[in-house]
Design a protein around this motif. Structure first.
Motif, PDB file in Angstrom:
ATOM      1  N   GLU A  90      70.718  88.916  39.696  1.00 17.52           N
ATOM      2  CA  GLU A  90      71.178  88.740  41.483  1.00 17.52           C
ATOM      3  C   GLU A  90      70.473  90.334  42.061  1.00 17.52           C
ATOM      4  O   GLU A  90      72.257  90.941  41.698  1.00 17.52           O
ATOM      5  CB  GLU A  90      71.399  88.440  41.692  1.00 17.52           C
ATOM      6  N   VAL A  91      69.697  90.605  43.270  1.00 23.40           N
ATOM      7  CA  VAL A  91      70.133  91.977  44.282  1.00 23.40           C
ATOM      8  C   VAL A  91      71.463  92.000  44.763  1.00 23.40           C
ATOM      9  O   VAL A  91      71.619  90.649  45.824  1.00 23.40           O
ATOM     10  CB  VAL A  91      69.396  92.374  44.895  1.00 23.40           C
ATOM     11  N   GLU A  92      72.609  92.338  44.636  1.00 21.68           N
ATOM     12  CA  GLU A  92      74.246  92.058  45.329  1.00 21.68           C
ATOM     13  C   GLU A  92      73.931  93.057  46.429  1.00 21.68           C
ATOM     14  O   GLU A  92      74.299  92.910  47.576  1.00 21.68           O
ATOM     15  CB  GLU A  92      75.006  93.212  44.502  1.00 21.68           C
ATOM     16  N   VAL A  93      72.888  94.482  47.102  1.00 21.52           N
ATOM     17  CA  VAL A  93      72.741  95.394  48.134  1.00 21.52           C
ATOM     18  C   VAL A  93      71.729  95.306  47.900  1.00 21.52           C
ATOM     19  O   VAL A  93      70.968  96.653  46.886  1.00 21.52           O
ATOM     20  CB  VAL A  93      74.018  96.150  48.044  1.00 21.52           C
ATOM     21  N   THR A  94      71.226  95.683  48.851  1.00 21.82           N
ATOM     22  CA  THR A  94      69.653  96.515  48.784  1.00 21.82           C
ATOM     23  C   THR A  94      70.190  97.765  49.960  1.00 21.82           C
ATOM     24  O   THR A  94      70.418  97.970  51.091  1.00 21.82           O
ATOM     25  CB  THR A  94      68.955  95.779  49.530  1.00 21.82           C
ATOM     26  N   ILE A  95      69.632  99.260  48.762  1.00 18.12           N
ATOM     27  CA  ILE A  95      69.801 100.340  49.628  1.00 18.12           C
ATOM     28  C   ILE A  95      68.480 100.854  50.164  1.00 18.12           C
ATOM     29  O   ILE A  95      67.748 100.817  49.804  1.00 18.12           O
ATOM     30  CB  ILE A  95      70.369 101.397  49.161  1.00 18.12           C
ATOM     31  N   GLY A  96      68.197 101.267  52.049  1.00 22.73           N
ATOM     32  CA  GLY A  96      67.032 101.565  52.284  1.00 22.73           C
ATOM     33  C   GLY A  96      67.229 103.125  52.978  1.00 22.73           C
ATOM     34  O   GLY A  96      68.159 102.796  53.408  1.00 22.73           O
ATOM     35  N   ASP A  97      66.053 103.724  52.792  1.00 25.21           N
ATOM     36  CA  ASP A  97      66.389 104.967  54.148  1.00 25.21           C
ATOM     37  C   ASP A  97      66.149 104.343  55.543  1.00 25.21           C
ATOM     38  O   ASP A  97      66.628 103.483  56.385  1.00 25.21           O
ATOM     39  CB  ASP A  97      65.259 105.731  54.091  1.00 25.21           C
ATOM     40  N   CYS A  98      66.197 106.079  56.582  1.00 25.48           N
ATOM     41  CA  CYS A  98      65.897 104.964  57.513  1.00 25.48           C
ATOM     42  C   CYS A  98      65.129 104.232  58.350  1.00 25.48           C
ATOM     43  O   CYS A  98      65.121 103.657  59.385  1.00 25.48           O
ATOM     44  CB  CYS A  98      65.835 107.131  58.952  1.00 25.48           C
ATOM     45  N   ALA A  99      63.949 104.098  57.183  1.00 27.31           N
ATOM     46  CA  ALA A  99      62.547 103.087  58.070  1.00 27.31           C
ATOM     47  C   ALA A  99      63.267 101.494  58.204  1.00 27.31           C
ATOM     48  O   ALA A  99      62.825 101.180  58.488  1.00 27.31           O
ATOM     49  CB  ALA A  99      61.800 103.793  57.220  1.00 27.31           C
ATOM     50  N   TYR A 100      64.370 101.002  57.376  1.00 29.52           N
ATOM     51  CA  TYR A 100      64.605 100.566  57.062  1.00 29.52           C
ATOM     52  C   TYR A 100      65.954  99.740  57.982  1.00 29.52           C
ATOM     53  O   TYR A 100      66.719  98.924  57.334  1.00 29.52           O
ATOM     54  CB  TYR A 100      65.362  99.670  54.908  1.00 29.52           C
TER      55      TYR A 100
END
Length: 281
Positions: A90-100
């Motif tokens: 289960e993914v708790e937190v999704t981390i993305g760059d500025c594009a997201y």
């Protein structure tokens, strides 16, 4: 088809169409190729790779191939769902760059009751005081300008398209023209001519963006920035394995190439961690 998309039929005859056709097909051999851009100055022809990585193990958990002209965040939520299915976690937190970090992507994650951490895109520089200099209280529906004047007039200010091309109605605080006319900061704040006051537009996802900017400005954001670097390292590894150049025609087969490269990257990473790659070039 390649020729027709650049030709416009008129009563006086066919002429070359002005501008570039939307979603323009650029290749006879691979109709799914598109023009894309890595920056304003750097262009490419082909597809985009989207990659999800577990920052702790650095294993690649999901991949996708997007059209070259698609926004980077097009399948962000789908990659998270694929990660959960592939890794059975289960993914708790999704981390993305500025594009997201745009509002539409944040809204999609919020609607799915998922947490997304990504840098909010910087606002373009302008001659007037930026919106960031205004204090916006969404609970009280007030906007206070740098001169300390409070505005409670919240009205529609038109429609605007987001990165997904969706047109949305926007609201904005409209300051009294008489108040702005008497303000010593008017020349550096109001772009409109005499008789007009400053308007501060609200983003459709203003609340989500305010929350993201608050996190971004705090010390709590630093660990997320460091964790995101794991994805950059794995993308660099995929480049070493040849994914910069598509070896097949079409996005389905190109995804097959990307899956093979991701599998090799994961296997060599695991083998290195357990010592099986020791002493090998």
């Amino acid at each position: 088809q390649l020729l027709l998309q650049d030709v416009e039929r008129k009563p006086e005859g066919a002429t070359i169409k002005e501008g570039v056709s939307k979603d323009r097909v650029i290749s006879v051999h691979d109709p799914e190729m598109r023009h894309g851009r890595k920056s304003k100055a750097k262009r490419f022809d082909g597809h985009k790779a989207a990659v999800a990585v577990d920052p702790e193990s650095q294993l690649i958990t999901a991949v996708a191939v997007l059209p070259g002209n698609a926004p980077d965040n097009q399948q962000a939520l789908a990659l998270v769902e694929q990660t959960e299915a592939n890794a059975e976690v289960e993914v708790e937190v999704t981390i993305g760059d500025c594009a997201y970090g745009d509002g539409a992507t944040r809204q999609a994650f919020a609607d799915a009751e998922r947490e997304l951490v990504a840098k909010v895109p910087d606002r373009p520089a302008g001659a007037q005081m930026p919106k960031a200099d205004f204090r916006i209280d969404l609970e009280q529906q007030t906007c206070t300008c740098p001169a300390g004047r409070e505005c409670r007039t919240l009205e529609p200010v038109g429609r605007q398209k987001d990165r997904q091309g969706e047109s949305q109605e926007r609201l904005g605080f409209k300051f009294d023209p008489e108040v702005c006319a008497a303000c010593p900061l008017r020349t550096s704040c109001v772009k409109a001519g005499p008789g007009k006051g400053r308007t501060v537009s609200l983003h459709p996802q203003e609340r989500l963006l305010q929350k993201a900017r608050a996190l971004q400005a705090s010390a709590a954001f630093r660990p997320y920035r460091q964790l995101r670097q794991a994805a950059e390292h794995r993308i660099a590894r995929l480049m070493q394995l040849g994914v910069r150049q598509a070896r097949y025609v079409g996005r389905v087969k190109t995804r097959y190439q990307l899956l093979l490269a991701a599998t090799v990257a994961n296997l060599t990473l695991v083998a290195t961690n357990v010592g099986l790659m020791r002493g090998r070039g």
